[in-house]
Write a protein that holds these residues in place. Structure first.
Motif, PDB file in Angstrom:
ATOM      1  N   THR A   9       0.861  -1.175   0.000  1.00 56.58           N
ATOM      2  CA  THR A   9       0.000   0.000   0.000  1.00 56.58           C
ATOM      3  C   THR A   9       0.902   1.231   0.000  1.00 56.58           C
ATOM      4  O   THR A   9       2.127   1.108  -0.054  1.00 56.58           O
ATOM      5  N   GLY A  10       0.310   2.405   0.035  1.00 54.87           N
ATOM      6  CA  GLY A  10       1.102   3.629   0.051  1.00 54.87           C
ATOM      7  C   GLY A  10       0.221   4.827   0.316  1.00 54.87           C
ATOM      8  O   GLY A  10      -1.000   4.704   0.466  1.00 54.87           O
ATOM      9  N   ASP A  11       0.852   5.996   0.367  1.00 54.75           N
ATOM     10  CA  ASP A  11       0.086   7.211   0.591  1.00 54.75           C
ATOM     11  C   ASP A  11      -0.977   7.378  -0.488  1.00 54.75           C
ATOM     12  O   ASP A  11      -0.702   7.256  -1.679  1.00 54.75           O
ATOM     13  N   ALA A  13      -3.458   5.469  -1.042  1.00 58.25           N
ATOM     14  CA  ALA A  13      -4.139   4.241  -1.441  1.00 58.25           C
ATOM     15  C   ALA A  13      -5.588   4.383  -0.985  1.00 58.25           C
ATOM     16  O   ALA A  13      -5.897   5.169  -0.090  1.00 58.25           O
ATOM     17  N   CYS A  36       5.208  -0.216   2.677  1.00 57.48           N
ATOM     18  CA  CYS A  36       5.243   0.858   1.686  1.00 57.48           C
ATOM     19  C   CYS A  36       6.711   1.237   1.470  1.00 57.48           C
ATOM     20  O   CYS A  36       7.444   1.420   2.451  1.00 57.48           O
ATOM     21  N   VAL A  45       0.668   5.661   6.474  1.00 60.29           N
ATOM     22  CA  VAL A  45       0.335   6.153   5.144  1.00 60.29           C
ATOM     23  C   VAL A  45      -1.025   6.823   5.263  1.00 60.29           C
ATOM     24  O   VAL A  45      -1.868   6.399   6.059  1.00 60.29           O
ATOM     25  N   ALA A  90      -2.030   5.346  -4.935  1.00 63.27           N
ATOM     26  CA  ALA A  90      -0.686   4.863  -4.620  1.00 63.27           C
ATOM     27  C   ALA A  90      -0.053   4.025  -5.742  1.00 63.27           C
ATOM     28  O   ALA A  90       1.139   4.191  -6.018  1.00 63.27           O
TER      29      ALA A  90
END
Length: 192
Positions: A9-11, A13, A36, A45, A90
């Motif tokens: 996942t990530g910022d 998402a 991440c 995140v 993301a």
């Protein structure tokens, strides 16, 4: 020792596509390492909530801060039974990370279960693993699937599509089907 799942996942998402599959997999007993690039265990995140409100595309609202459960730089891919990839915004930048691409290719090269939802499929197309595969994604990602040599299937948002070791879904309304099919690929059984 718990069986482990790797979760990318990530910022920004999609909130539900990070929170809900994570919780569902933990609920049935998996140890889920949510990671991440550039972040370590305990970092957060920011997520975004995508909703379908009758516009030409989804709306986007601030989500939650999700605390990562593992450090990206400490991932050893052979430790994991399967891979989950969240959607949202993301994936458009996560796919630029060479280690992310290597991780995805590892799971495909070893025929391990992979679950990708919504825009998460953009990471699969960047990793060049969809050629000759049948899958779904958020409709706006469909042209990328086709250009990458995959066979895009438009299905209802609350459904999932399985091809070999790969399960995909267009969006978060498909979580029940998406995770159910992923658990089947993992060989999990749940007794009620």
């Amino acid at each position: 020792m718990k069986k482990k799942i790797l979760f990318l996942t990530g910022d920004f998402a999609e909130d539900y596509e990070t929170m809900v599959p994570f919780q569902m997999l933990e609920m049935v007993g998996y140890e889920v390492h949510v990671v991440c690039p550039g972040k370590k265990k305990g970092d957060t995140v920011k997520t975004a909530i995508h909703d379908f409100e009758g516009d030409q595309t989804y709306s986007e609202k601030p989500g939650h801060n999700f605390t990562l459960t593992y450090s990206f730089d400490e991932v050893t891919v052979s430790d994991y039974l399967g891979l989950v990839i969240a959607g949202g915004r993301a994936p458009e930048y996560l796919r630029l990370n060479d280690k992310v691409i290597d991780i995805v290719r590892y799971f495909f090269n070893h025929n391990k279960p992979v679950a990708a939802v919504c825009h998460g499929i953009q990471i699969l197309t960047a990793a060049d693993v969809v050629k000759g595969r049948k899958l779904t994604a958020y409709p706006a990602v469909g042209p990328e699937v086709t250009l990458a040599g995959g066979e895009f299937h438009a299905i209802a948002a609350d459904k999932a599509f399985v091809d070999g070791n790969l399960v995909t879904s267009p969006a978060w309304p498909g979580h029940a089907a998406f995770i159910r099919e992923f658990l089947k690929l993992l060989g999990a059984t749940i007794e009620i």
